[in-house]
Design a protein around this motif. Structure first.
Motif, short mmCIF file in Angstrom:
data_model
loop_
_atom_site.label_atom_id
_atom_site.label_comp_id
_atom_site.label_asym_id
_atom_site.label_seq_id
_atom_site.Cartn_x
_atom_site.Cartn_y
_atom_site.Cartn_z
N LYS A 245 -15.73 -6.85 -3.44
CA LYS A 245 -15.47 -6.20 -4.72
C LYS A 245 -15.43 -4.68 -4.57
O LYS A 245 -14.61 -4.00 -5.20
CB LYS A 245 -16.55 -6.61 -5.72
CG LYS A 245 -16.47 -8.07 -6.16
CD LYS A 245 -17.55 -8.40 -7.17
CE LYS A 245 -17.46 -9.85 -7.63
NZ LYS A 245 -18.51 -10.19 -8.61
N ILE A 246 -16.33 -4.16 -3.74
CA ILE A 246 -16.33 -2.70 -3.52
C ILE A 246 -15.04 -2.25 -2.84
O ILE A 246 -14.44 -1.23 -3.22
CB ILE A 246 -17.56 -2.31 -2.68
CG1 ILE A 246 -18.85 -2.57 -3.47
CG2 ILE A 246 -17.48 -0.85 -2.25
CD1 ILE A 246 -20.12 -2.34 -2.67
N ALA A 247 -14.58 -3.06 -1.83
CA ALA A 247 -13.33 -2.71 -1.14
C ALA A 247 -12.14 -2.76 -2.09
O ALA A 247 -11.26 -1.89 -2.06
CB ALA A 247 -13.11 -3.66 0.04
N ARG A 248 -12.13 -3.77 -2.96
CA ARG A 248 -11.04 -3.86 -3.93
C ARG A 248 -11.06 -2.68 -4.89
O ARG A 248 -10.01 -2.13 -5.24
CB ARG A 248 -11.16 -5.17 -4.70
CG ARG A 248 -10.77 -6.41 -3.89
CD ARG A 248 -10.97 -7.67 -4.70
NE ARG A 248 -10.55 -8.86 -3.96
CZ ARG A 248 -10.71 -10.10 -4.41
NH1 ARG A 248 -11.29 -10.32 -5.59
NH2 ARG A 248 -10.30 -11.13 -3.67
N ALA A 249 -12.23 -2.31 -5.31
CA ALA A 249 -12.33 -1.17 -6.22
C ALA A 249 -11.85 0.11 -5.55
O ALA A 249 -11.13 0.92 -6.17
CB ALA A 249 -13.77 -1.02 -6.71
N ARG A 255 -4.87 3.37 -4.75
CA ARG A 255 -3.53 3.09 -5.29
C ARG A 255 -3.26 3.96 -6.52
O ARG A 255 -2.16 4.53 -6.68
CB ARG A 255 -3.42 1.62 -5.67
CG ARG A 255 -2.01 1.18 -6.05
CD ARG A 255 -2.03 -0.19 -6.68
NE ARG A 255 -2.70 -0.16 -7.97
CZ ARG A 255 -2.11 0.26 -9.11
NH1 ARG A 255 -0.85 0.67 -9.11
NH2 ARG A 255 -2.78 0.25 -10.24
N ALA A 256 -4.25 4.07 -7.38
CA ALA A 256 -4.08 4.91 -8.57
C ALA A 256 -3.86 6.37 -8.18
O ALA A 256 -3.03 7.07 -8.78
CB ALA A 256 -5.31 4.78 -9.47
N ALA A 257 -4.58 6.83 -7.14
CA ALA A 257 -4.40 8.21 -6.69
C ALA A 257 -3.00 8.40 -6.11
O ALA A 257 -2.36 9.45 -6.33
CB ALA A 257 -5.46 8.55 -5.66
N ALA A 258 -2.51 7.37 -5.36
CA ALA A 258 -1.16 7.48 -4.80
C ALA A 258 -0.10 7.51 -5.89
O ALA A 258 0.87 8.28 -5.82
CB ALA A 258 -0.91 6.30 -3.85
N VAL A 259 -0.27 6.67 -6.91
CA VAL A 259 0.68 6.66 -8.03
C VAL A 259 0.67 8.02 -8.73
O VAL A 259 1.73 8.57 -9.09
CB VAL A 259 0.34 5.52 -9.01
CG1 VAL A 259 1.18 5.64 -10.28
CG2 VAL A 259 0.59 4.18 -8.35
N ALA A 260 -0.51 8.55 -8.91
CA ALA A 260 -0.60 9.86 -9.57
C ALA A 260 0.07 10.94 -8.73
O ALA A 260 0.78 11.81 -9.26
CB ALA A 260 -2.07 10.20 -9.82
N THR A 261 -0.13 10.88 -7.41
CA THR A 261 0.52 11.86 -6.53
C THR A 261 2.04 11.72 -6.56
O THR A 261 2.78 12.72 -6.57
CB THR A 261 -0.01 11.67 -5.09
OG1 THR A 261 -1.44 11.79 -5.10
CG2 THR A 261 0.57 12.72 -4.16
#
Length: 338
Positions: A245-249, A255-261
């Motif tokens: 669960k920690i790895a998925r989080a 992924r969210a940071a990459a999308v934002a970039t």
């Protein structure tokens, strides 16, 4: 009639006086005491007990019982113990039982035990005849992760000297359970516990678990041993699930940071394109200003148009398309110029 009434009144008064007299002076009890060899004074002892709300029957009969058993006990001590809320017959019986069993117990200690809320007679009996108490199932985990549940039988004997202020059976059971958990926890495998259950008894007995209690532990016997769940495997499974669960989080966070970039880069590209268009819009004005100032001639302008047409043609050929129609005038101008 008046004489008969007076006679009846006298009889009633005499009966009432006799009842009161027998209440304060129990002649039957006094005669019993004298016949048993107990010296009891009528007014200072029997009547005084009635006035002090102490039942003479309890005190005198307890004194007779103690005297016949050879226990030296004074009537004032028995009366004082009763007034303090103690159980006089039980204390006397405890003294007799202790004397018969060669247990050192005097009246003061027995009275203190009784006033402390413990059954002194039961304590004396427990000193003579040990008692066996059974622990509930005590779960513990060996080093290999296998759970072992143990039921032990503890043989205890009352310690008269520690009955006042000493801990009870619940403390014994708790300490034995703690010793069982510690012993199993230090075992490399649950097989060691199954092979040598007596090891638990030896280790627990060596700890001196009866210190500060009202009992003395005579023996600890392992009654039953049960194999439980694989706690180690469950813990590892839970740990692996938690790490997943920690790895998925963290992956979702990346992924969210990459999308934002990516969105930021797209915005910057659009910004650069806007600046490029703005810069290109200034070229005609710069050319016009060059014509007016004499820095750019007609031939220079046509050469610039020819260069742009050649560039567009090469770009169209590279992309597999036809040249722009806008390059034809510039090409014609170049031929006429040459």
């Amino acid at each position: 009639m008046p004489v008969a009434g007076i006679a009846i009144a006298i009889v009633i008064a005499a009966l009432f006086f006799l009842i009161v007299l027998l209440y304060f002076i129990p002649l039957g009890l006094w005669i019993t005491a004298l016949s048993s060899g107990v010296h009891v004074r009528i007014f200072s002892d029997l009547v005084g007990m009635r006035l002090r709300k102490v039942p003479p029957d309890v005190i005198v009969r307890s004194k007779i019982t103690a005297l016949k058993a050879g226990i030296p006990v004074d009537i004032p001590k028995l009366e004082a113990h009763y007034l303090a809320g103690g159980n006089v017959p039980r204390v006397v019986n405890a003294l007799i039982s202790a004397a018969k069993a060669n247990i050192e117990l005097d009246f003061n200690r027995a009275a203190a035990i009784d006033l402390a809320g413990r059954d002194v007679l039961e304590a004396v009996k427990l000193s003579v005849t040990p008692k066996v108490i059974e622990t509930p199932q005590v779960p513990a985990v060996a080093k290999n992760g296998i759970q072992v549940r143990v039921v032990a039988r503890v043989t205890i004997r009352a310690n008269i000297e520690r009955l006042v202020g000493g801990a009870g059976e619940a403390t014994i059971l708790a300490r034995v359970g703690e010793g069982i958990v510690t012993t199993i926890g230090t075992s490399e495998s649950h097989k060691e516990v199954l092979e040598r259950p007596d090891r638990i008894s030896k280790v627990v007995l060596d700890k001196g678990l009866d210190a500060g209690t009202a009992f003395e532990i005579l023996s600890i016997d392992i009654a039953d041993v049960f194999i439980g769940d694989n706690i180690g495997a469950k813990l590892q499974s839970d740990q692996a699930e938690a790490e997943l669960k920690i790895a998925r989080a963290k992956a979702e966070e990346r992924r969210a940071a990459a999308v934002a970039t990516e969105q930021e880069m797209k915005a910057r590209v659009q910004e650069m394109r806007a600046k490029l268009v703005e810069a290109e819009s200034q070229i005609p004005m710069a050319i016009a200003e060059a014509f007016r100032s004499g820095h750019l001639g007609v031939m220079d302008y046509y050469n610039l148009q020819n260069l742009q047409s050649d560039t567009n043609m090469r770009k169209s050929i590279a992309e597999g398309g036809a040249p722009d129609s806008g390059s034809t005038p510039a090409a014609g101008a170049t031929q006429s110029t040459s």
